[in-house]
Design a protein around this motif. Structure first.
Motif, PDB file in Angstrom:
ATOM      1  N   ASP A 125       0.819  -1.224   0.000  1.00 20.26           N
ATOM      2  CA  ASP A 125       0.000   0.000   0.000  1.00 20.26           C
ATOM      3  C   ASP A 125       0.848   1.268   0.000  1.00 20.26           C
ATOM      4  N   GLY A 126       2.015   1.185  -0.578  1.00 24.04           N
ATOM      5  CA  GLY A 126       2.838   2.360  -0.783  1.00 24.04           C
ATOM      6  C   GLY A 126       3.723   2.743   0.375  1.00 24.04           C
ATOM      7  N   ASN A 127       3.324   2.500   1.612  1.00 23.24           N
ATOM      8  CA  ASN A 127       4.155   2.959   2.735  1.00 23.24           C
ATOM      9  C   ASN A 127       4.245   1.942   3.892  1.00 23.24           C
ATOM     10  N   ILE A 128       3.731   0.709   3.686  1.00 26.08           N
ATOM     11  CA  ILE A 128       3.825  -0.306   4.732  1.00 26.08           C
ATOM     12  C   ILE A 128       4.961  -1.248   4.368  1.00 26.08           C
ATOM     13  N   THR A 129       6.027  -1.202   5.149  1.00 18.18           N
ATOM     14  CA  THR A 129       7.225  -1.993   4.846  1.00 18.18           C
ATOM     15  C   THR A 129       7.285  -3.227   5.748  1.00 18.18           C
ATOM     16  N   GLU A 130       7.552  -4.357   5.152  1.00 20.86           N
ATOM     17  CA  GLU A 130       7.711  -5.598   5.907  1.00 20.86           C
ATOM     18  C   GLU A 130       9.123  -5.662   6.483  1.00 20.86           C
ATOM     19  N   LEU A 131       9.213  -6.003   7.767  1.00 25.77           N
ATOM     20  CA  LEU A 131      10.508  -6.053   8.460  1.00 25.77           C
ATOM     21  C   LEU A 131      10.915  -7.499   8.750  1.00 25.77           C
ATOM     22  N   ASN A 132      12.199  -7.753   8.783  1.00 25.47           N
ATOM     23  CA  ASN A 132      12.756  -9.013   9.250  1.00 25.47           C
ATOM     24  C   ASN A 132      13.078  -8.853  10.738  1.00 25.47           C
ATOM     25  N   THR A 133      12.071  -9.101  11.578  1.00 23.61           N
ATOM     26  CA  THR A 133      12.223  -8.856  13.008  1.00 23.61           C
ATOM     27  C   THR A 133      12.832 -10.071  13.706  1.00 23.61           C
ATOM     28  N   THR A 134      13.780  -9.806  14.569  1.00 23.96           N
ATOM     29  CA  THR A 134      14.431 -10.876  15.319  1.00 23.96           C
ATOM     30  C   THR A 134      13.432 -11.574  16.234  1.00 23.96           C
ATOM     31  N   VAL A 135      13.498 -12.897  16.256  1.00 22.43           N
ATOM     32  CA  VAL A 135      12.626 -13.675  17.145  1.00 22.43           C
ATOM     33  C   VAL A 135      12.973 -13.349  18.593  1.00 22.43           C
ATOM     34  N   PRO A 136      11.981 -13.097  19.437  1.00 23.82           N
ATOM     35  CA  PRO A 136      12.272 -12.770  20.840  1.00 23.82           C
ATOM     36  C   PRO A 136      13.047 -13.898  21.524  1.00 23.82           C
ATOM     37  N   ARG A 137      13.986 -13.505  22.410  1.00 17.23           N
ATOM     38  CA  ARG A 137      14.804 -14.504  23.097  1.00 17.23           C
ATOM     39  C   ARG A 137      13.931 -15.438  23.943  1.00 17.23           C
ATOM     40  N   TRP A 138      12.912 -14.904  24.637  1.00 13.22           N
ATOM     41  CA  TRP A 138      12.075 -15.740  25.500  1.00 13.22           C
ATOM     42  C   TRP A 138      11.363 -16.824  24.705  1.00 13.22           C
ATOM     43  N   TRP A 139      11.000 -16.460  23.453  1.00 15.46           N
ATOM     44  CA  TRP A 139      10.281 -17.434  22.603  1.00 15.46           C
ATOM     45  C   TRP A 139      11.197 -18.604  22.262  1.00 15.46           C
ATOM     46  N   THR A 140      12.443 -18.307  21.901  1.00 14.15           N
ATOM     47  CA  THR A 140      13.395 -19.354  21.562  1.00 14.15           C
ATOM     48  C   THR A 140      13.731 -20.207  22.773  1.00 14.15           C
ATOM     49  N   ILE A 141      13.941 -19.559  23.919  1.00 16.34           N
ATOM     50  CA  ILE A 141      14.234 -20.307  25.142  1.00 16.34           C
ATOM     51  C   ILE A 141      13.078 -21.243  25.493  1.00 16.34           C
ATOM     52  N   MET A 142      11.870 -20.752  25.285  1.00 20.62           N
ATOM     53  CA  MET A 142      10.695 -21.581  25.578  1.00 20.62           C
ATOM     54  C   MET A 142      10.697 -22.843  24.713  1.00 20.62           C
ATOM     55  N   TYR A 143      11.024 -22.693  23.425  1.00 20.84           N
ATOM     56  CA  TYR A 143      11.022 -23.852  22.535  1.00 20.84           C
ATOM     57  C   TYR A 143      12.159 -24.811  22.854  1.00 20.84           C
ATOM     58  N   ILE A 144      13.297 -24.292  23.274  1.00 18.09           N
ATOM     59  CA  ILE A 144      14.398 -25.165  23.696  1.00 18.09           C
ATOM     60  C   ILE A 144      13.980 -25.968  24.932  1.00 18.09           C
ATOM     61  N   ALA A 145      13.296 -25.286  25.860  1.00 21.81           N
ATOM     62  CA  ALA A 145      12.822 -25.973  27.064  1.00 21.81           C
ATOM     63  C   ALA A 145      11.802 -27.058  26.707  1.00 21.81           C
ATOM     64  N   LEU A 146      10.931 -26.766  25.736  1.00 24.19           N
ATOM     65  CA  LEU A 146       9.946 -27.762  25.309  1.00 24.19           C
ATOM     66  C   LEU A 146      10.622 -28.969  24.663  1.00 24.19           C
ATOM     67  N   CYS A 147      11.681 -28.726  23.891  1.00 25.75           N
ATOM     68  CA  CYS A 147      12.429 -29.831  23.294  1.00 25.75           C
ATOM     69  C   CYS A 147      13.088 -30.683  24.374  1.00 25.75           C
ATOM     70  N   ALA A 148      13.637 -30.007  25.412  1.00 25.29           N
ATOM     71  CA  ALA A 148      14.246 -30.742  26.522  1.00 25.29           C
ATOM     72  C   ALA A 148      13.191 -31.567  27.258  1.00 25.29           C
ATOM     73  N   PHE A 149      12.021 -30.974  27.434  1.00 23.70           N
ATOM     74  CA  PHE A 149      10.915 -31.706  28.072  1.00 23.70           C
ATOM     75  C   PHE A 149      10.539 -32.932  27.247  1.00 23.70           C
ATOM     76  N   ALA A 150      10.481 -32.773  25.915  1.00 23.93           N
ATOM     77  CA  ALA A 150      10.120 -33.884  25.034  1.00 23.93           C
ATOM     78  C   ALA A 150      11.128 -35.024  25.148  1.00 23.93           C
ATOM     79  N   VAL A 151      12.416 -34.678  25.177  1.00 25.08           N
ATOM     80  CA  VAL A 151      13.457 -35.703  25.310  1.00 25.08           C
ATOM     81  C   VAL A 151      13.311 -36.427  26.639  1.00 25.08           C
ATOM     82  N   GLY A 152      13.097 -35.663  27.716  1.00 23.46           N
ATOM     83  CA  GLY A 152      12.924 -36.278  29.030  1.00 23.46           C
ATOM     84  C   GLY A 152      11.700 -37.185  29.073  1.00 23.46           C
TER      85      GLY A 152
END
Length: 302
Positions: free
Chosen positions: A49-76
């Motif tokens: 629409d002429g002035n709305i720019t899409e950004l490559n925003t960094t994934v929040p650290r808490w979100w990544t940590i949460m997924y790592i914890a879920l992977c650890a939970f899955a392994v356990g």
């Protein structure tokens, strides 16, 4: 989850579970820009629409940590509990084992209710209103699936309200039947006679019950019966409760009385099994259930 008929399925399920966790960790590592939290957002080439720019925003650290914890939970979880094919886990957990433990807890809570019936004769239990109510509930929960909610059975499942008993209708016989189960087998006779011979026997058996039959075939049917059937059902066709061989003269039919059904039974045989209940019900519960069943055809105690 840990019961497989084919080892290939066990390997397949294990690979899916393990690769799923590995893929999540790989995806997080390849998108590890979160290690540089001060990195500014980058503009992409997408403008809307002429002035709305899409950004490559960094994934929040808490979100990544949460997924790592879920992977650890899955392994356990996969180590401790079933989830990797036929591997049963460190704890050896199964749903069946959990149900058995819950049943044991329930039985312990109900033990005081059953105590007063422990030594009581079956006949006296059948005359007790409280015992009758408990016995009926036990029947509906454990027996009605086969014998019907009214206990009148269906084809191949005996009617428990009449006086025709395959293995005996005395209290101790019923108690033994419920506790240990029964298996009644009639061998097939297709190798020793023709369908016409079996049909002659069917005519003879029907005549014993005053059902429509061909009188010209009775003699041949009697000879066939004496050769093939008398060993189990007896000379008088009254059956043998030690073998579970039914009385063929009392008008009660487990599968039906038509010529076609009788011939099918003679030619192909029958194989009926009632599972033992000793591993599902306590001794006291079986006594109350046996008393209720016995009372269905012995109500003179009322």
């Amino acid at each position: 989850m840990s019961d497989f008929f084919n080892g290939g399925w066990s390997v397949y399920i294990s690979l899916v579970a393990i690769l799923g966790v590995v893929f999540c960790l790989w995806l997080l590592w390849t998108q590890r820009s979160w290690l540089s939290p001060n990195k500014a957002d980058e503009e992409s080439a997408h403008v809307w629409d002429g002035n709305i720019t899409e950004l490559n925003t960094t994934v929040p650290r808490w979100w990544t940590i949460m997924y790592i914890a879920l992977c650890a939970f899955a392994v356990g979880y996969l180590i401790l509990y079933p989830g990797l094919g036929s591997y049963k886990g460190v704890f050896g957990f199964t749903a069946a084992k959990q149900v058995q433990e819950q049943q044991q807890q329930i039985n312990e809570r109900l033990a005081p209710i059953y105590d007063r019936f422990r030594e009581m004769p079956i006949e006296d239990i059948a005359a007790d209103d409280e015992a009758s109510s408990i016995g009926q509930r036990l029947f509906l929960n454990n027996c009605a699936q086969c014998h019907g909610s009214d206990a009148q059975g269906s084809p191949s499942f005996p009617n428990l309200t009449d006086t025709s008993w395959l293995w005996g209708g005395e209290p101790e016989q019923i108690l033994h039947t419920i506790t240990e189960g029964r298996r009644g087998i009639m061998p097939p006779h297709s190798a020793m006679m023709s369908p016409a011979d079996a049909s002659d026997i069917a005519q003879y058996v029907r005549s014993l019950n005053n059902l429509a039959h061909d009188p010209l075939r009775i003699s041949a049917g009697k000879r066939g019966y004496d050769n093939a059937c008398v060993a189990c059902h007896g000379v008088d066709a009254k059956g043998n409760q030690l073998l579970g061989a039914p009385d063929l003269t009392d008008g009660h039919w487990l599968y039906g009385s038509s010529v076609a059904v009788i011939v099918e039974g003679i030619m192909n045989g029958r194989d009926n099994a009632m599972p033992a209940q000793k591993n599902r019900l306590t001794e006291e519960q079986i006594r109350l259930l046996a008393a209720w069943v016995w009372g269905l055809s012995n109500n003179s105690y009322d």
